[in-house]
Design an enzyme around this catalytic site. Structure first.
Site, short mmCIF file in Angstrom:
data_model
loop_
_atom_site.label_atom_id
_atom_site.label_comp_id
_atom_site.label_asym_id
_atom_site.label_seq_id
_atom_site.Cartn_x
_atom_site.Cartn_y
_atom_site.Cartn_z
N GLY A 289 28.93 6.10 -25.17
CA GLY A 289 29.60 4.90 -24.68
C GLY A 289 31.04 5.12 -24.27
CD GLU B 100 23.07 9.64 -29.40
OE1 GLU B 100 22.46 8.75 -28.78
OE2 GLU B 100 22.57 10.30 -30.33
N PRO B 101 27.57 11.48 -26.03
CG PRO B 101 29.43 12.71 -25.40
CD PRO B 101 28.43 12.56 -26.50
N GLY B 102 27.11 10.55 -22.55
CA GLY B 102 26.45 10.92 -21.30
C GLY B 102 27.45 10.79 -20.17
NE ARG B 103 29.64 5.03 -18.78
CZ ARG B 103 28.78 4.33 -18.09
NH1 ARG B 103 28.81 4.37 -16.78
NH2 ARG B 103 27.87 3.59 -18.69
CB CYS C 214 15.07 -5.73 3.23
SG CYS C 214 15.16 -5.00 4.85
CD GLU C 215 15.87 -7.02 -2.92
OE1 GLU C 215 16.48 -8.05 -3.29
OE2 GLU C 215 14.65 -6.83 -3.07
#
Ligand code: ADP
Ligand code: ASP
Ligand code: MG
Length: 865
Positions: free
Chosen positions: A708, A744-747, A814-815
């Site tokens: 986080g 346990e970081p990711g970003r 197409c959104e």
């Protein structure tokens, strides 16, 4: 100096306590006065407060402190020392005044502490400081004379005011006569110095304007003299969106109209005395708030011509609020009940601030800055009220107020703010009839620490429109110079290589391995952490997995697919370096994870109960839900009742029982409350709570505080303060030395290492909005559509040109949510074929890409230089 200015040109400068307590600040005062006089061809009136802290001492003496004589001695010493610093003769300048101060302690009125005596005691601080100022400035060559404010400002008699208020919290009439003006202007010096805070009582004695009242003295003089402007010089460079000492991210409010400024001051922003605005507003005198220590900064301007911008401008807090709750039976229908209630407040000279009412209850608040709310007064009021209702006094409370124009039309943006108050005991909510404020009254103790959170929520939700540069200036931390700068991103020096890569086909993600390694090494340097796992869901590119394992990281997977990928890429990786932390995964995935030998984390009892054989004799980690979530967006908060993650911490004993029934050993404890959390306190607290639970379980070896960690996505975001984070963890670690600490970081490891390259396809202007279309869209990078996430976007082909025109950046899907950014500055010449770079896309980019609209997946490239 030039010839005498006309008598109708005055500028009033007010200097607060800290501004008059140091020699170099008096030098600034002298320079400012001279400059104002010359630049505006004006006469200058300087209004001063007492030296800082002096009014507090005098208040203690007026309140009857037993050690009054020694306090007076200390005050005398302080003033004599200051005169020595100013190289002035203390006896000649202050001898007489100090004698008056000493004589007040021996005054016969001191025993009864009569109000007139108290006023005289309080007045001494300003009398001393103004005398010092006059001596120092004239010694420095200014043509300045001293005048006694009591000769010029007279307290008004206001109906129903208590004797206390009529002496110690007075107001004056700001509409002077021509005669008054003529007499004032007849004073021969070009500049004058006088006292704030004091006025003449109707009986000829001294009256006091109330704590902080020097601002109001300056405003009265400004209005009476029809001054060009009133400048309030203090220790912060203006009025901020919150008290900058409590909320370092508070924004400078560069320009306000009188009404909003009034509301901000009334609701607790001590920087301006609440009664100081009306006199200036009525007389049409503009005001400014400026910083004596940083006189070059522009400060806050308050005037009648400020642009009206809807939205919350500030959040303020008042302490010491007293709530009086009055309970009656069927009273709402009873004619005259409220009249009877308020008659009793009137009898005790108490003015009521906020009101809440129901069928059987009326609750009102009393503000201590407007009332003498002593125990005696409250007891007398309560006994009078008891004749007509049941009374309860709730104190001390804090009133927290959001101020801004159009509060009622902002309600939809305040959901996070309501949720935050929802966690506290709210006694009263009040919305002002002028639609300028919304106030919550809670217990004073609960208010600590709340303002920074609420302020951040107001900005995040858009309720506080900080992008409006006509109102909002820089953050306090930027001004104070405590902001940590973002590093120059790696891709700026790799432009040519990136353009080449784009020519080979876009959309394409490009990952910069040196950046990944640098982040890993920064985390490796945090001594409190024993184990580091990379949360591979952020980016499963083989080169990144390899680089992080080489840096000593273990890997954390959330699916069988991820487990397979990592062992495919790293066949020799020891399973003891791998965590498996799935959510609602099919149960065979757990069996296969056990078979692989990795550490499995569970977060519910039901798994153990339904598949006891699979768990029999195993060791697992338990993921707990600490009862709340956190993070950059509601959709990434992974704690609390509404979140599917984690086992409720209050039921941990049930899990321990189920585990021992199935012969399962709990060797790790894990919590992860959300992503992009920007409060450094968060992990320290998580760690502390997990430590407490782990001790109860008894078999836990590792505490895993999750990931986080945020990265700075916008220009306003600061890099995460790893050092402070590490220090906080070390503190907690010391309290629980028996456990290994895991993260346990990711970003944090990969986001800044990745960019998304794309080509502009079309540039189209429609009804005032120019859009640049890209071959990348929500199918390539889902975060903006999913979380309103911000990614910087630049035109790599025209990086040297000014980004001077606003564009909406859209994809080919197409959104209507296929928008990567709105109103983003790009070079006006941006055209089809340009290479566009979307920054900080290394985490949750490719891994979330889809084939939606049957469009292709992006390419991935790696740079290792
Ligand atoms: P002075 O002695 O110059 O009159 P004060 O202490 O009365 O100064 O007022 C300045 C202080 O007001 C600041 O130091 C700050 O802590 C406080 N303050 C509270 N709210 C605000 C706000 N919204 N903006 C600026 N300052 C504020
Ligand atoms: N000296 C007074 C006080 O401290 C007035 C002021 O500073 O405004 O309250
Ligand atoms: Mg003040």
């Amino acid at each position: 100096m030039s010839a005498s200015p006309p008598n109708d040109r005055w500028i009033v400068l007010k200097f607060g306590g800290t501004s008059v307590s140091r020699r170099h600040r008096w030098d600034t005062i002298g320079k400012l006065a001279k400059k104002r006089a010359e630049d505006n061809h004006a006469r200058v009136l300087i209004v001063v407060s007492a030296l800082s802290g002096v009014t507090n001492e005098l208040t203690a003496i007026a309140d009857g402190a037993a050690d009054a004589a020694s306090r007076v001695a200390a005050l005398e010493l302080r003033h004599r020392e200051f005169l020595a610093e100013l190289e002035l003769d203390a006896e000649a300048v202050l001898g007489q005044r100090l004698a008056v101060l000493r004589s007040l302690v021996a005054d016969p009125r001191a025993t009864a502490r009569t109000l007139d005596w108290q006023a005289e005691v309080l007045a001494q601080g300003e009398l001393l400081s103004s005398t010092i100022g006059a001596a120092y400035l004239s010694a420095g060559g200014l043509d300045i004379g001293w005048c006694d404010a009591r000769q010029w400002l007279e307290a008004m008699t206001i109906p129903n005011q208590s004797a206390w208020a009529q002496r110690l919290s007075v107001s004056c009439d700001p509409r002077g006569s021509e005669d008054w003006r003529a007499r004032f202007c007849a004073q021969s010096n070009r500049m004058l110095i006088t006292q704030g805070f004091i006025a003449r009582h109707g009986d000829g004695g001294t009256a006091i304007l109330g704590r902080g009242g020097s601002d109001t003295s300056a405003a009265y003089f400004g209005a009476l003299l029809k001054a060009q402007r009133v400048e309030i010089w203090t220790d912060v460079p203006g009025m901020f969106s919150a008290n900058p000492r409590e909320v370092p991210d508070a924004r400078l409010l560069t320009r306000l109209d009188y009404f909003e400024a009034q509301e901000i001051a009334t609701t607790g922003a001590k920087v301006l005395h609440p009664r100081s605005i009306k006199p200036c507003r009525d007389a049409g005198v503009p005001m400014a708030i400026l910083d004596t220590e940083r006189p070059e900064l522009p400060g806050t301007s308050i005037d009648g011509n400020a642009l009206t911008v809807p939205g919350v401008k500030a959040i303020s807090r008042r302490n010491g609020i007293v709530l009086v709750s009055m309970e009656g039976i069927g009273m709402w229908q009873q004619v005259g009940f409220l009249a009877d209630v308020f008659a009793r407040f009137k009898k005790h000279g108490l003015s009521v601030d906020l009101i809440g009412s129901s069928e059987t209850n009326v609750t009102v608040s009393l503000d201590p800055s407007e009332n003498l709310v002593s125990t005696d007064v409250l007891a007398a009021l309560s006994s009078d009220l008891a004749e007509i209702c049941r009374v309860k006094v709730i104190a001390p409370c804090a009133a927290i107020t959001l101020v801004g124009r159009g509060m009622r039309s902002l309600l939809h943006k305040l959901s996070d703010v309501w949720a935050t108050f929802g966690k506290e005991r709210v006694h009263l909510i009040s919305q002002s009839s002028n639609d300028l404020n919304l106030t919550f009254v809670i217990d004073e103790a609960d208010a600590d620490g709340l303002l920074p959170i609420l302020h951040a929520e107001l900005i995040d939700s858009g309720a506080m429109p900080v992008a409006e540069t006509s109102v909002f200036g820089p953050r306090w931390r930027q001004i104070a110079g405590t902001v940590r700068a973002r590093q120059t991103p790696w891709w700026r020096s790799q432009r040519a290589r990136l353009i080449e890569l784009a020519a080979a086909g876009t959309p394409a993600y490009v990952y910069h391995l040196p950046t990944v390694r640098a982040r890993a090494r920064a985390l490796n340097a945090i001594g409190a952490i024993d184990r580091r796992y990379y949360a591979v869901k952020a980016n499963t590119h083989p080169a990144i997995l390899k680089a992080l394992v080489e840096e000593g990281f273990g890997l954390e997977c959330v699916s069988l697919g991820e487990l397979r990928r990592i062992f495919e890429v790293l066949p020799d990786l020891s399973p003891t370096r791998v965590l498996f932390t799935p959510s609602f995964a099919p149960h065979p995935e757990y069996a296969q994870a056990f078979a692989l030998g990795v550490t499995v984390t569970v977060d519910n009892l039901e798994l153990l109960q339904q598949w006891p054989d699979m768990f029999q004799g195993r060791s697992v980690w338990l993921r707990v839900d600490l009862g709340r979530g956190d993070g950059h967006h509601a959709k990434v908060r992974t704690g609390g009742r509404d979140s599917k993650f984690g086992f409720p911490f209050e039921r941990v004993d049930d899990f321990i029982a189920a585990a021992s029934a199935t012969d399962v050993r709990i060797t790790g404890l894990h919590a992860h409350l959300g992503s992009g959390v920007d409060t450094a306190q968060h992990w320290k607290q998580v760690c502390d709570e997990l430590g407490g639970i782990a001790e109860r379980i008894g078999t836990v070896e590792v505490i895993d505080i999750g990931g986080g960690l945020p990265i700075p996505y916008t220009a306003d975001d600061e890099p995460f303060d790893l050092e402070a984070w590490g220090a906080g963890l070390a503190e907690i670690k010391a309290a629980y030395p028996g456990f290994g600490l895991a993260i346990e970081p990711g970003r944090y490891l990969v986001a800044e290492a990745g960019v998304l390259l794309s080509h502009a396809t079309q540039v189209v202007a429609k009804q005032g909005i120019t859009r640049v279309g890209l071959d990348a869209g929500m199918h390539t990078l889902a975060r903006p559509a999913l979380y309103d996430a911000w990614h910087d976007v630049v035109n790599l082909s025209r990086l040297d040109l000014d980004a001077d025109a606003p564009f909406d950046i859209v994809g080919p899907i197409c959104e209507s949510s296929d928008v990567l950014g709105r109103r983003r500055p790009l070079p006006a010449s941006t055209a089809p074929g340009d290479v566009m770079l979307i920054a900080d896309a290394g985490a949750y980019g490719y891994v979330m890409a889809s084939h939606y609209n049957l469009r292709g997946l992006p390419k991935e490239e790696v740079l290792d230089v």
